[in-house]
Design a protein around this motif. Structure first.
Motif, PDB file in Angstrom:
ATOM      1  N   LEU A   1       0.817  -1.217   0.000  1.00  0.00           N
ATOM      2  CA  LEU A   1       0.000   0.000   0.000  1.00  0.00           C
ATOM      3  C   LEU A   1       0.849   1.265   0.000  1.00  0.00           C
ATOM      4  CD1 LEU A   1      -2.601  -0.945   2.764  1.00  0.00           C
ATOM      5  CD2 LEU A   1      -2.946  -0.969   0.291  1.00  0.00           C
ATOM      6  N   PRO A   2       0.396   2.285  -0.722  1.00  0.00           N
ATOM      7  CA  PRO A   2       1.078   3.582  -0.659  1.00  0.00           C
ATOM      8  C   PRO A   2       0.510   4.399   0.510  1.00  0.00           C
ATOM      9  CG  PRO A   2      -0.617   3.645  -2.340  1.00  0.00           C
ATOM     10  CD  PRO A   2      -0.628   2.249  -1.753  1.00  0.00           C
ATOM     11  N   ILE A   3       1.058   4.223   1.696  1.00  0.00           N
ATOM     12  CA  ILE A   3       0.550   4.911   2.886  1.00  0.00           C
ATOM     13  C   ILE A   3       1.338   6.207   3.069  1.00  0.00           C
ATOM     14  CG2 ILE A   3       0.193   4.758   5.373  1.00  0.00           C
ATOM     15  CD1 ILE A   3       0.064   1.697   5.008  1.00  0.00           C
ATOM     16  N   GLU A   4       0.628   7.337   2.987  1.00  0.00           N
ATOM     17  CA  GLU A   4       1.285   8.640   3.077  1.00  0.00           C
ATOM     18  C   GLU A   4       1.631   9.025   4.509  1.00  0.00           C
ATOM     19  OE1 GLU A   4      -0.714  11.726   0.922  1.00  0.00           O
ATOM     20  OE2 GLU A   4      -1.225  10.356  -0.716  1.00  0.00           O
ATOM     21  N   ASP A   5       0.810   8.637   5.467  1.00  0.00           N
ATOM     22  CA  ASP A   5       1.015   9.024   6.864  1.00  0.00           C
ATOM     23  C   ASP A   5       0.884   7.776   7.751  1.00  0.00           C
ATOM     24  OD1 ASP A   5       1.183  10.249   9.332  1.00  0.00           O
ATOM     25  OD2 ASP A   5      -0.766  11.261   9.179  1.00  0.00           O
ATOM     26  N   PRO A   6       1.921   6.927   7.781  1.00  0.00           N
ATOM     27  CA  PRO A   6       1.829   5.690   8.562  1.00  0.00           C
ATOM     28  C   PRO A   6       1.515   5.935  10.039  1.00  0.00           C
ATOM     29  CG  PRO A   6       3.821   5.701   7.230  1.00  0.00           C
ATOM     30  CD  PRO A   6       3.198   7.047   7.105  1.00  0.00           C
ATOM     31  N   ALA A   7       2.123   6.963  10.642  1.00  0.00           N
ATOM     32  CA  ALA A   7       1.873   7.241  12.061  1.00  0.00           C
ATOM     33  C   ALA A   7       0.418   7.652  12.284  1.00  0.00           C
ATOM     34  CB  ALA A   7       2.821   8.320  12.566  1.00  0.00           C
ATOM     35  N   GLY A   8      -0.118   8.461  11.385  1.00  0.00           N
ATOM     36  CA  GLY A   8      -1.517   8.883  11.495  1.00  0.00           C
ATOM     37  C   GLY A   8      -2.475   7.714  11.325  1.00  0.00           C
ATOM     38  N   LEU A   9      -2.185   6.852  10.354  1.00  0.00           N
ATOM     39  CA  LEU A   9      -3.019   5.673  10.148  1.00  0.00           C
ATOM     40  C   LEU A   9      -2.954   4.751  11.357  1.00  0.00           C
ATOM     41  CD1 LEU A   9      -4.869   3.889   8.448  1.00  0.00           C
ATOM     42  CD2 LEU A   9      -2.808   2.976   7.318  1.00  0.00           C
ATOM     43  N   ALA A  10      -1.746   4.546  11.889  1.00  0.00           N
ATOM     44  CA  ALA A  10      -1.587   3.687  13.066  1.00  0.00           C
ATOM     45  C   ALA A  10      -2.362   4.255  14.251  1.00  0.00           C
ATOM     46  CB  ALA A  10      -0.110   3.524  13.407  1.00  0.00           C
ATOM     47  N   ALA A  11      -2.315   5.555  14.444  1.00  0.00           N
ATOM     48  CA  ALA A  11      -3.044   6.186  15.552  1.00  0.00           C
ATOM     49  C   ALA A  11      -4.555   6.028  15.370  1.00  0.00           C
ATOM     50  CB  ALA A  11      -2.668   7.665  15.656  1.00  0.00           C
ATOM     51  N   ALA A  12      -5.035   6.211  14.143  1.00  0.00           N
ATOM     52  CA  ALA A  12      -6.472   6.052  13.882  1.00  0.00           C
ATOM     53  C   ALA A  12      -6.912   4.611  14.129  1.00  0.00           C
ATOM     54  CB  ALA A  12      -6.797   6.472  12.449  1.00  0.00           C
ATOM     55  N   LEU A  13      -6.112   3.648  13.686  1.00  0.00           N
ATOM     56  CA  LEU A  13      -6.453   2.245  13.895  1.00  0.00           C
ATOM     57  C   LEU A  13      -6.427   1.896  15.386  1.00  0.00           C
ATOM     58  CD1 LEU A  13      -4.519   0.655  10.909  1.00  0.00           C
ATOM     59  CD2 LEU A  13      -7.011   0.898  11.152  1.00  0.00           C
ATOM     60  N   ASP A  14      -5.441   2.419  16.109  1.00  0.00           N
ATOM     61  CA  ASP A  14      -5.364   2.173  17.547  1.00  0.00           C
ATOM     62  C   ASP A  14      -6.589   2.754  18.253  1.00  0.00           C
ATOM     63  OD1 ASP A  14      -3.824   1.102  19.799  1.00  0.00           O
ATOM     64  OD2 ASP A  14      -3.649   3.215  20.409  1.00  0.00           O
ATOM     65  N   SER A  15      -7.027   3.934  17.849  1.00  0.00           N
ATOM     66  CA  SER A  15      -8.236   4.534  18.422  1.00  0.00           C
ATOM     67  C   SER A  15      -9.456   3.668  18.133  1.00  0.00           C
ATOM     68  CB  SER A  15      -8.455   5.939  17.851  1.00  0.00           C
ATOM     69  OG  SER A  15      -7.434   6.803  18.277  1.00  0.00           O
ATOM     70  N   PHE A  16      -9.533   3.137  16.933  1.00  0.00           N
ATOM     71  CA  PHE A  16     -10.646   2.263  16.558  1.00  0.00           C
ATOM     72  C   PHE A  16     -10.655   1.008  17.435  1.00  0.00           C
ATOM     73  CE2 PHE A  16     -12.521  -1.134  13.974  1.00  0.00           C
ATOM     74  CZ  PHE A  16     -13.739  -0.569  13.639  1.00  0.00           C
ATOM     75  N   VAL A  17      -9.485   0.405  17.605  1.00  0.00           N
ATOM     76  CA  VAL A  17      -9.350  -0.805  18.427  1.00  0.00           C
ATOM     77  C   VAL A  17      -9.827  -0.520  19.850  1.00  0.00           C
ATOM     78  CG1 VAL A  17      -7.610  -2.307  19.510  1.00  0.00           C
ATOM     79  CG2 VAL A  17      -7.556  -1.893  17.041  1.00  0.00           C
ATOM     80  N   GLN A  18      -9.364   0.584  20.415  1.00  0.00           N
ATOM     81  CA  GLN A  18      -9.740   0.921  21.786  1.00  0.00           C
ATOM     82  C   GLN A  18     -11.222   1.280  21.899  1.00  0.00           C
ATOM     83  OE1 GLN A  18      -6.899   3.297  24.014  1.00  0.00           O
ATOM     84  NE2 GLN A  18      -5.306   2.681  22.569  1.00  0.00           N
ATOM     85  N   ALA A  19     -11.786   1.932  20.889  1.00  0.00           N
ATOM     86  CA  ALA A  19     -13.217   2.255  20.903  1.00  0.00           C
ATOM     87  C   ALA A  19     -14.064   0.988  20.911  1.00  0.00           C
ATOM     88  CB  ALA A  19     -13.576   3.129  19.701  1.00  0.00           C
ATOM     89  N   ALA A  20     -13.525  -0.090  20.329  1.00  0.00           N
ATOM     90  CA  ALA A  20     -14.243  -1.370  20.293  1.00  0.00           C
ATOM     91  C   ALA A  20     -14.054  -2.161  21.588  1.00  0.00           C
ATOM     92  CB  ALA A  20     -13.767  -2.198  19.105  1.00  0.00           C
ATOM     93  N   GLY A  21     -13.289  -1.598  22.545  1.00  0.00           N
ATOM     94  CA  GLY A  21     -13.089  -2.282  23.813  1.00  0.00           C
ATOM     95  C   GLY A  21     -11.930  -3.262  23.813  1.00  0.00           C
ATOM     96  N   GLU A  22     -11.128  -3.215  22.754  1.00  0.00           N
ATOM     97  CA  GLU A  22      -9.957  -4.081  22.685  1.00  0.00           C
ATOM     98  C   GLU A  22      -8.755  -3.318  23.221  1.00  0.00           C
ATOM     99  OE1 GLU A  22      -9.667  -7.280  21.798  1.00  0.00           O
ATOM    100  OE2 GLU A  22     -11.787  -7.499  21.355  1.00  0.00           O
ATOM    101  N   ILE A  23      -7.640  -4.025  23.348  1.00  0.00           N
ATOM    102  CA  ILE A  23      -6.429  -3.403  23.872  1.00  0.00           C
ATOM    103  C   ILE A  23      -5.391  -3.293  22.760  1.00  0.00           C
ATOM    104  CG2 ILE A  23      -6.796  -4.092  26.268  1.00  0.00           C
ATOM    105  CD1 ILE A  23      -5.023  -6.513  25.796  1.00  0.00           C
ATOM    106  N   PRO A  24      -4.473  -2.330  22.872  1.00  0.00           N
ATOM    107  CA  PRO A  24      -3.428  -2.183  21.846  1.00  0.00           C
ATOM    108  C   PRO A  24      -2.591  -3.458  21.727  1.00  0.00           C
ATOM    109  CG  PRO A  24      -3.462  -0.294  23.323  1.00  0.00           C
ATOM    110  CD  PRO A  24      -4.376  -1.327  23.906  1.00  0.00           C
ATOM    111  N   GLU A  25      -1.985  -3.633  20.566  1.00  0.00           N
ATOM    112  CA  GLU A  25      -1.277  -4.872  20.239  1.00  0.00           C
ATOM    113  C   GLU A  25      -0.157  -5.209  21.217  1.00  0.00           C
ATOM    114  OE1 GLU A  25      -0.872  -8.385  18.183  1.00  0.00           O
ATOM    115  OE2 GLU A  25      -2.460  -6.894  18.137  1.00  0.00           O
ATOM    116  N   ALA A  26       0.649  -4.236  21.617  1.00  0.00           N
ATOM    117  CA  ALA A  26       1.753  -4.525  22.551  1.00  0.00           C
ATOM    118  C   ALA A  26       1.220  -5.051  23.883  1.00  0.00           C
ATOM    119  CB  ALA A  26       2.600  -3.274  22.773  1.00  0.00           C
ATOM    120  N   GLN A  27       0.144  -4.461  24.358  1.00  0.00           N
ATOM    121  CA  GLN A  27      -0.468  -4.918  25.613  1.00  0.00           C
ATOM    122  C   GLN A  27      -1.080  -6.306  25.418  1.00  0.00           C
ATOM    123  OE1 GLN A  27      -3.313  -2.094  27.083  1.00  0.00           O
ATOM    124  NE2 GLN A  27      -3.697  -3.231  28.958  1.00  0.00           N
TER     125      GLN A  27
END
Length: 176
Positions: free
Chosen positions: A132-158
């Protein structure tokens, strides 16, 4: 038409596009899970896999709580756990302070299966991300992490830390 109506319609259209995109991503991820289960020759269903993943991330669970999390009847979880116990993927126990409730914990084999499933999924997702041509990997990662947490899941490292400790039965466990 007022400016606020135009902005409201645009926001609604943008939200619909995000929802559609996430629905597509969910189909891809379910497909990757099913494919990984097939490659592992794991004799577990997607619902059983979800139960194993929940036990890996949240630790031992009362069967009634697992039923709520899976949105199924307690009797369904009991039958599912019967199958998972026979497959050696979970163990049942009771706690000394409440012998009425039945608890379920991953066995070492269950923890290992979940770990291998996650490793396979990680490799498959990494292959997709590299293409994929991802222009803002950090921004995408932050958005995905927010989505995960909104669903009641925990971040991957945890999640990974909890997975490593998931086959540990509490000290006061009494075999059920």
């Amino acid at each position: 038409m007022s400016g606020s109506m135009v902005r409201g319609r645009k926001a609604s259209t943008e939200a619909a596009a995000v929802i559609d995109g996430l629905l597509g991503v969910s189909r891809v991820l379910v497909g990757l899970t099913a494919r990984s289960l097939g490659e592992l020759d794991a004799d577990v269903t997607l619902v059983q896999t979800r139960a194993l993943v929940l036990l890996a991330s949240r630790g031992p669970q009362r069967t009634v709580d697992l039923a709520v999390e899976l949105n199924v009847a307690p009797s369904t979880v009991t039958r599912m756990c019967d199958r998972l116990v026979r497959k050696g993927l979970v163990e049942r126990y009771r706690r000394g302070d409440d012998r009425r409730a039945t608890w379920v914990v991953l066995s070492e084999a269950g923890r290992d299966l979940v770990g291998e499933l996650m490793r396979q999924r990680r490799r498959a997702i990494a292959d997709l991300v590299r293409s994929l041509p991802i222009e803002d990997p950090a921004g995408l990662a932050a958005a995905l992490d927010s989505f995960v947490q909104a669903a009641g899941e925990i971040p991957e490292a945890q999640w990974t830390r909890r997975w490593r400790a998931s086959a540990v039965r509490p000290a006061d466990a009494i075999p059920a």
